[in-house]
Motif scaffolding. Structure first.
Motif, PDB file in Angstrom:
ATOM      1  N   ASP A   4     -37.660   0.798 -67.585  1.00  0.00           N
ATOM      2  CA  ASP A   4     -36.397   1.773 -67.463  1.00  0.00           C
ATOM      3  C   ASP A   4     -36.954   2.577 -66.468  1.00  0.00           C
ATOM      4  O   ASP A   4     -37.641   3.596 -66.083  1.00  0.00           O
ATOM      5  N   TRP A   5     -36.283   1.939 -65.134  1.00  0.00           N
ATOM      6  CA  TRP A   5     -36.066   2.273 -63.777  1.00  0.00           C
ATOM      7  C   TRP A   5     -36.689   3.737 -63.694  1.00  0.00           C
ATOM      8  O   TRP A   5     -36.385   4.814 -62.495  1.00  0.00           O
ATOM      9  N   ARG A   6     -35.046   4.231 -64.498  1.00  0.00           N
ATOM     10  CA  ARG A   6     -34.619   5.639 -64.007  1.00  0.00           C
ATOM     11  C   ARG A   6     -35.433   6.260 -64.692  1.00  0.00           C
ATOM     12  O   ARG A   6     -36.023   7.506 -64.047  1.00  0.00           O
ATOM     13  N   ALA A   7     -35.906   6.042 -65.937  1.00  0.00           N
ATOM     14  CA  ALA A   7     -37.360   7.448 -66.364  1.00  0.00           C
ATOM     15  C   ALA A   7     -38.581   7.290 -65.430  1.00  0.00           C
ATOM     16  O   ALA A   7     -39.091   7.768 -64.803  1.00  0.00           O
ATOM     17  N   LEU A   8     -38.763   5.655 -64.724  1.00  0.00           N
ATOM     18  CA  LEU A   8     -39.956   6.008 -64.039  1.00  0.00           C
ATOM     19  C   LEU A   8     -39.813   7.013 -62.575  1.00  0.00           C
ATOM     20  O   LEU A   8     -40.586   7.193 -62.266  1.00  0.00           O
ATOM     21  N   ALA A   9     -38.240   6.274 -61.978  1.00  0.00           N
ATOM     22  CA  ALA A   9     -38.140   7.555 -61.039  1.00  0.00           C
ATOM     23  C   ALA A   9     -38.423   9.043 -61.457  1.00  0.00           C
ATOM     24  O   ALA A   9     -38.570   9.662 -60.416  1.00  0.00           O
ATOM     25  N   ALA A  10     -37.732   9.035 -62.264  1.00  0.00           N
ATOM     26  CA  ALA A  10     -38.295  10.507 -63.268  1.00  0.00           C
ATOM     27  C   ALA A  10     -39.731  11.240 -63.086  1.00  0.00           C
ATOM     28  O   ALA A  10     -39.659  12.731 -62.509  1.00  0.00           O
ATOM     29  N   THR A  11     -40.828  10.200 -62.526  1.00  0.00           N
ATOM     30  CA  THR A  11     -41.348  10.867 -62.959  1.00  0.00           C
ATOM     31  C   THR A  11     -42.196  11.030 -61.927  1.00  0.00           C
ATOM     32  O   THR A  11     -43.229  11.578 -61.527  1.00  0.00           O
ATOM     33  N   MET A  50     -32.647   5.311 -57.598  1.00  0.00           N
ATOM     34  CA  MET A  50     -31.500   6.497 -56.944  1.00  0.00           C
ATOM     35  C   MET A  50     -30.531   6.735 -57.528  1.00  0.00           C
ATOM     36  O   MET A  50     -30.437   7.966 -57.905  1.00  0.00           O
ATOM     37  N   ALA A  51     -29.914   6.135 -58.392  1.00  0.00           N
ATOM     38  CA  ALA A  51     -29.644   7.093 -59.896  1.00  0.00           C
ATOM     39  C   ALA A  51     -30.647   8.095 -60.460  1.00  0.00           C
ATOM     40  O   ALA A  51     -29.814   8.382 -61.578  1.00  0.00           O
ATOM     41  N   GLY A  52     -31.105   7.450 -60.315  1.00  0.00           N
ATOM     42  CA  GLY A  52     -32.853   8.319 -60.968  1.00  0.00           C
ATOM     43  C   GLY A  52     -32.739   9.608 -60.652  1.00  0.00           C
ATOM     44  O   GLY A  52     -34.347  10.367 -61.031  1.00  0.00           O
ATOM     45  N   GLY A  53     -32.662   9.511 -59.403  1.00  0.00           N
ATOM     46  CA  GLY A  53     -33.069  10.714 -58.835  1.00  0.00           C
ATOM     47  C   GLY A  53     -33.798  10.505 -57.466  1.00  0.00           C
ATOM     48  O   GLY A  53     -34.234  11.476 -56.328  1.00  0.00           O
ATOM     49  N   LEU A  54     -34.011   9.392 -57.314  1.00  0.00           N
ATOM     50  CA  LEU A  54     -35.228   9.176 -55.698  1.00  0.00           C
ATOM     51  C   LEU A  54     -34.005   8.964 -54.329  1.00  0.00           C
ATOM     52  O   LEU A  54     -33.335   9.150 -55.018  1.00  0.00           O
ATOM     53  N   SER A  55     -34.362  10.132 -53.647  1.00  0.00           N
ATOM     54  CA  SER A  55     -33.784   9.650 -52.608  1.00  0.00           C
ATOM     55  C   SER A  55     -33.749   8.277 -51.816  1.00  0.00           C
ATOM     56  O   SER A  55     -34.857   8.171 -51.544  1.00  0.00           O
ATOM     57  N   ALA A  75     -35.014  -8.873 -57.849  1.00  0.00           N
ATOM     58  CA  ALA A  75     -34.588  -7.984 -58.821  1.00  0.00           C
ATOM     59  C   ALA A  75     -34.271  -6.095 -57.970  1.00  0.00           C
ATOM     60  O   ALA A  75     -33.455  -5.595 -58.302  1.00  0.00           O
ATOM     61  N   LEU A  76     -35.193  -6.150 -56.207  1.00  0.00           N
ATOM     62  CA  LEU A  76     -34.862  -4.955 -55.807  1.00  0.00           C
ATOM     63  C   LEU A  76     -33.544  -4.730 -55.400  1.00  0.00           C
ATOM     64  O   LEU A  76     -33.752  -3.402 -55.307  1.00  0.00           O
ATOM     65  N   PRO A  77     -32.332  -5.313 -55.131  1.00  0.00           N
ATOM     66  CA  PRO A  77     -30.671  -4.576 -55.507  1.00  0.00           C
ATOM     67  C   PRO A  77     -30.949  -3.792 -56.958  1.00  0.00           C
ATOM     68  O   PRO A  77     -30.419  -2.291 -56.609  1.00  0.00           O
ATOM     69  N   THR A  78     -31.197  -4.119 -57.543  1.00  0.00           N
ATOM     70  CA  THR A  78     -31.290  -3.674 -58.829  1.00  0.00           C
ATOM     71  C   THR A  78     -32.307  -1.908 -58.854  1.00  0.00           C
ATOM     72  O   THR A  78     -31.740  -1.639 -59.815  1.00  0.00           O
ATOM     73  N   ILE A  79     -33.404  -2.470 -58.635  1.00  0.00           N
ATOM     74  CA  ILE A  79     -34.616  -1.297 -58.733  1.00  0.00           C
ATOM     75  C   ILE A  79     -33.806   0.079 -58.057  1.00  0.00           C
ATOM     76  O   ILE A  79     -34.176   0.686 -58.750  1.00  0.00           O
ATOM     77  N   ALA A  80     -33.715  -0.949 -56.752  1.00  0.00           N
ATOM     78  CA  ALA A  80     -33.452   0.062 -56.279  1.00  0.00           C
ATOM     79  C   ALA A  80     -32.113   1.468 -56.439  1.00  0.00           C
ATOM     80  O   ALA A  80     -31.712   2.177 -56.396  1.00  0.00           O
ATOM     81  N   ALA A  81     -31.300   1.058 -56.793  1.00  0.00           N
ATOM     82  CA  ALA A  81     -29.961   1.353 -57.256  1.00  0.00           C
ATOM     83  C   ALA A  81     -30.491   2.316 -58.457  1.00  0.00           C
ATOM     84  O   ALA A  81     -30.132   3.651 -58.479  1.00  0.00           O
ATOM     85  N   GLU A  82     -30.923   1.463 -59.388  1.00  0.00           N
ATOM     86  CA  GLU A  82     -31.570   2.033 -60.690  1.00  0.00           C
ATOM     87  C   GLU A  82     -32.294   3.633 -60.401  1.00  0.00           C
ATOM     88  O   GLU A  82     -32.052   4.592 -60.633  1.00  0.00           O
TER      89      GLU A  82
END
Length: 271
Positions: free
Chosen positions: A168-175, A196-201, A187-194
């Protein structure tokens, strides 16, 4: 001098016939092999090895060892995991000393745990020989520390390719913890988008290291917002380790490899 006489006796351990060693060969540089992995290479009757095990490491195998390729590469004809596992069991039951040699570490996204479970279920003695994982060594060879007191007190190792759709990339971003990605290229296009959607700049630094610790190692420093386009334009190819986090900014000061290569070349040119 024999292999055994070149290493202190206290380091060597029995490699019994009918047993399997699940060993990591590290990320590619033969100098990063453990002594036990080297012992396995020199004493095994059969070596079942992956595609990512470097040729320079395979060259250290005993001339009498039988080599069996069991590599799995994305998009190419590959051995099935069940067939590999069954082959390990078969070879051990025939009384061979079997080295199952994997790139990196067998227990870090290497499916070594699955193979060990199968060996245990069939009563096959086995030993785990950890290796240096590419997620730590690759960034280090590119001057990117996995942790640094000024940037992070935690780091997350994750795979971009897994059953069930991946993390869950958004959950990982939140950490807010930096990420080190294995098998994340496609998968990098999906990973990067997720992320950033999870809060990473979008300005979060990203480092990509290909063919880490080998003579063909290359690196790219980019950002989360532009990494997909930059990687596509770079001409780089997998395998790669992708680092996402502030410690990537330390690379300009810590990029030690070019200097060491220059020293090595100077010594060679001077005879």
């Amino acid at each position: 001098m024999s292999f055994e006489s070149s290493i202190p006796e206290s380091v060597l351990v029995p490699f019994a016939p009918g047993s399997v060693w699940l060993a990591g060969s590290g990320p590619g540089d033969p100098g990063l092999l453990t002594l036990l992995a080297l012992q396995g290479l020199r004493q095994a009757d059969v070596i079942v090895h992956d595609a990512l095990v470097a040729e320079r490491i395979m060259a250290l195998a005993s001339p009498s060892a039988r080599l069996e390729f069991a590599g799995k590469r994305g998009g190419r004809p590959s051995a099935h995991q069940d067939d590999i596992t069954n082959r390990l069991i078969e070879l051990a039951k025939e009384g061979h000393r079997v080295l199952r040699l994997k790139g990196g570490d067998p227990f870090v996204f290497g499916r070594g745990g699955e193979e060990a479970q199968a060996l245990a279920a069939h009563g096959i003695p086995f030993r785990i020989v950890p290796g240096i994982t590419s997620g730590i060594a690759g960034p280090a060879y590119a001057g990117i520390p996995a942790t640094h007191r000024d940037t992070n007190q935690a780091v997350i190792l994750a795979t971009g390719h897994s059953l069930g759709g991946g993390p869950d990339w958004r959950a990982l971003a939140a950490t807010k913890a930096p990420l080190i990605l294995y098998m994340g290229w496609k998968a990098l296009p999906t990973i990067a988008a997720e992320l950033m959607a999870g809060g990473l700049s979008a300005d979060t630094p990203v480092g990509v290291v290909t063919e880490a610790t080998t003579a063909n190692q290359k690196s790219l420093v980019t950002s989360l917002g532009t990494c997909v386009a930059d990687l596509a334009a770079s001409g780089l190819e997998p395998p790669a380790i992708i680092v996402i986090g502030e410690m990537v900014r330390l690379r300009p000061a810590l990029d030690w490899l070019p200097g060491q290569m220059a020293l090595q070349n100077a010594r060679e040119n001077n005879g």
